[in-house]
Design a protein around this motif. Structure first.
Motif, PDB file in Angstrom:
ATOM      1  N   ALA A  70      36.436 120.863  41.268  1.00 43.13           N
ATOM      2  CA  ALA A  70      36.689 119.550  40.965  1.00 43.13           C
ATOM      3  C   ALA A  70      35.696 118.329  41.151  1.00 43.13           C
ATOM      4  O   ALA A  70      35.973 117.334  40.452  1.00 43.13           O
ATOM      5  N   GLY A  71      34.683 118.854  41.637  1.00 44.14           N
ATOM      6  CA  GLY A  71      33.348 117.773  41.661  1.00 44.14           C
ATOM      7  C   GLY A  71      33.348 116.695  42.696  1.00 44.14           C
ATOM      8  O   GLY A  71      34.705 116.538  43.229  1.00 44.14           O
ATOM      9  N   ASP A  72      32.960 115.834  42.482  1.00 44.47           N
ATOM     10  CA  ASP A  72      32.673 114.645  43.436  1.00 44.47           C
ATOM     11  C   ASP A  72      33.633 113.752  43.252  1.00 44.47           C
ATOM     12  O   ASP A  72      33.601 113.108  42.041  1.00 44.47           O
ATOM     13  N   HIS A  73      34.914 113.393  43.918  1.00 44.24           N
ATOM     14  CA  HIS A  73      35.706 112.413  43.818  1.00 44.24           C
ATOM     15  C   HIS A  73      35.933 111.359  44.670  1.00 44.24           C
ATOM     16  O   HIS A  73      37.023 110.720  44.944  1.00 44.24           O
ATOM     17  N   GLY A  74      34.679 111.496  45.646  1.00 44.06           N
ATOM     18  CA  GLY A  74      34.961 110.334  46.777  1.00 44.06           C
ATOM     19  C   GLY A  74      36.337 110.744  47.766  1.00 44.06           C
ATOM     20  O   GLY A  74      36.676 111.786  48.046  1.00 44.06           O
ATOM     21  N   LYS A  75      36.772 109.486  48.141  1.00 45.47           N
ATOM     22  CA  LYS A  75      38.145 109.600  49.215  1.00 45.47           C
ATOM     23  C   LYS A  75      39.406 109.858  48.244  1.00 45.47           C
ATOM     24  O   LYS A  75      40.364 110.226  48.670  1.00 45.47           O
ATOM     25  N   LYS A  76      39.254 109.685  47.022  1.00 43.63           N
ATOM     26  CA  LYS A  76      40.471 109.664  46.128  1.00 43.63           C
ATOM     27  C   LYS A  76      40.702 111.195  45.693  1.00 43.63           C
ATOM     28  O   LYS A  76      39.968 112.003  45.789  1.00 43.63           O
ATOM     29  N   LYS A  77      42.280 111.280  45.367  1.00 44.11           N
ATOM     30  CA  LYS A  77      42.425 112.736  44.994  1.00 44.11           C
ATOM     31  C   LYS A  77      41.903 112.869  43.582  1.00 44.11           C
ATOM     32  O   LYS A  77      41.749 112.252  42.721  1.00 44.11           O
ATOM     33  N   ALA A  78      41.619 114.417  43.402  1.00 44.06           N
ATOM     34  CA  ALA A  78      41.205 114.642  42.618  1.00 44.06           C
ATOM     35  C   ALA A  78      42.304 115.093  41.321  1.00 44.06           C
ATOM     36  O   ALA A  78      43.277 115.280  41.615  1.00 44.06           O
ATOM     37  N   ARG A  79      42.101 114.973  40.042  1.00 39.20           N
ATOM     38  CA  ARG A  79      42.961 115.504  38.924  1.00 39.20           C
ATOM     39  C   ARG A  79      42.185 115.787  37.785  1.00 39.20           C
ATOM     40  O   ARG A  79      41.520 115.008  37.043  1.00 39.20           O
ATOM     41  N   VAL A  80      41.696 117.168  37.942  1.00 36.50           N
ATOM     42  CA  VAL A  80      40.851 117.722  36.887  1.00 36.50           C
ATOM     43  C   VAL A  80      41.445 118.708  35.831  1.00 36.50           C
ATOM     44  O   VAL A  80      41.959 119.827  36.444  1.00 36.50           O
ATOM     45  N   GLU A  81      41.516 118.431  34.787  1.00 37.82           N
ATOM     46  CA  GLU A  81      41.842 119.464  33.814  1.00 37.82           C
ATOM     47  C   GLU A  81      40.874 120.524  33.404  1.00 37.82           C
ATOM     48  O   GLU A  81      39.604 120.188  33.348  1.00 37.82           O
ATOM     49  N   CYS A  82      41.390 121.789  33.340  1.00 37.45           N
ATOM     50  CA  CYS A  82      40.449 122.773  33.068  1.00 37.45           C
ATOM     51  C   CYS A  82      41.386 123.971  32.276  1.00 37.45           C
ATOM     52  O   CYS A  82      42.320 123.664  32.140  1.00 37.45           O
ATOM     53  N   VAL A  83      40.592 124.946  31.917  1.00 34.79           N
ATOM     54  CA  VAL A  83      41.317 126.184  31.454  1.00 34.79           C
ATOM     55  C   VAL A  83      41.014 127.345  32.408  1.00 34.79           C
ATOM     56  O   VAL A  83      40.210 127.578  33.142  1.00 34.79           O
ATOM     57  N   ALA A  84      42.347 127.955  32.654  1.00 32.04           N
ATOM     58  CA  ALA A  84      42.440 128.944  33.606  1.00 32.04           C
ATOM     59  C   ALA A  84      42.577 130.323  33.048  1.00 32.04           C
ATOM     60  O   ALA A  84      43.066 130.293  32.145  1.00 32.04           O
ATOM     61  N   GLU A  85      41.892 131.269  33.647  1.00 26.03           N
ATOM     62  CA  GLU A  85      42.021 132.760  33.068  1.00 26.03           C
ATOM     63  C   GLU A  85      43.048 133.375  33.968  1.00 26.03           C
ATOM     64  O   GLU A  85      43.073 133.278  35.290  1.00 26.03           O
ATOM     65  N   LEU A  86      44.136 134.134  33.491  1.00 20.47           N
ATOM     66  CA  LEU A  86      45.047 135.062  33.986  1.00 20.47           C
ATOM     67  C   LEU A  86      44.613 136.257  33.797  1.00 20.47           C
ATOM     68  O   LEU A  86      44.770 136.765  32.944  1.00 20.47           O
ATOM     69  N   PHE A  87      44.219 136.858  34.731  1.00 20.42           N
ATOM     70  CA  PHE A  87      43.737 138.327  34.973  1.00 20.42           C
ATOM     71  C   PHE A  87      44.557 139.164  35.584  1.00 20.42           C
ATOM     72  O   PHE A  87      44.948 139.290  36.739  1.00 20.42           O
ATOM     73  N   PRO A  88      45.343 140.113  34.920  1.00 25.75           N
ATOM     74  CA  PRO A  88      46.101 141.405  35.575  1.00 25.75           C
ATOM     75  C   PRO A  88      45.398 142.308  36.498  1.00 25.75           C
ATOM     76  O   PRO A  88      44.479 143.053  35.648  1.00 25.75           O
TER      77      PRO A  88
END
Length: 163
Positions: A70-88
């Protein structure tokens, strides 16, 4: 024999330098270290729905990884789009049908048990049994409230499973 064991243990305690702190137990058995990246080649990415309504479970065990992503976002809530890997994860010691969720090669949680089984059936229907797949995701939360950092959550942008 018992006396010898006690003497060895006592000797080890005395041998430790007093300025050296006693070893600490690990706080968690969950690893957040980056995993080996999947081999290059064809990969499947689930179509975007724009919903981000599919929750991941166990994410509180991977708070450090989520916070780093998420990185540095101070006191505010983070909202970070990313790509997730789904691993069986067939070798998971808790559940051999688990589906691990990774971002940037780091574990951030798992699909819930019933969702993991439905997800694996969906993989089979697409001819992707056992394969790693990818989807868009969002990491949210982590803001401060009453001076404390709140937990993060991660939500996947994949179609919900039919019952």
């Amino acid at each position: 024999a018992i006396g010898m064991i006690a003497a060895v243990i006592a000797g080890n305690k005395k041998a430790r330098d007093k300025s050296e702190p006693a070893p600490r137990r690990a706080r968690s058995t969950f690893s957040t270290a980056p995993k080996q990246q999947p081999p290059t080649g064809e990969t499947f990415k689930w179509p975007r729905t724009g919903d981000f309504g599919f929750p991941v479970v166990g994410e509180s065990n991977y708070r450090d990884a989520l916070q780093a992503i998420a990185g540095d976002h101070g006191k505010k809530k983070a909202r970070v789009e990313c790509v997730a890997e789904l691993f069986p994860d067939d070798d998971n010691s808790f559940d051999d049908k688990a589906v691990e969720v990774l971002v940037n090669g780091r574990t951030v949680g798992f699909l819930a048990k019933t969702d993991a089984r439905k997800f694996r059936r969906r993989l089979g229907q697409k001819g992707l049994t056992g394969q790693r797949t990818f989807c868009d995701a969002v990491i949210a939360g982590g803001g401060e409230w009453r001076g404390e950092r709140r937990d993060y959550g991660i939500f996947l942008d994949i179609k919900r499973f039919d019952e």
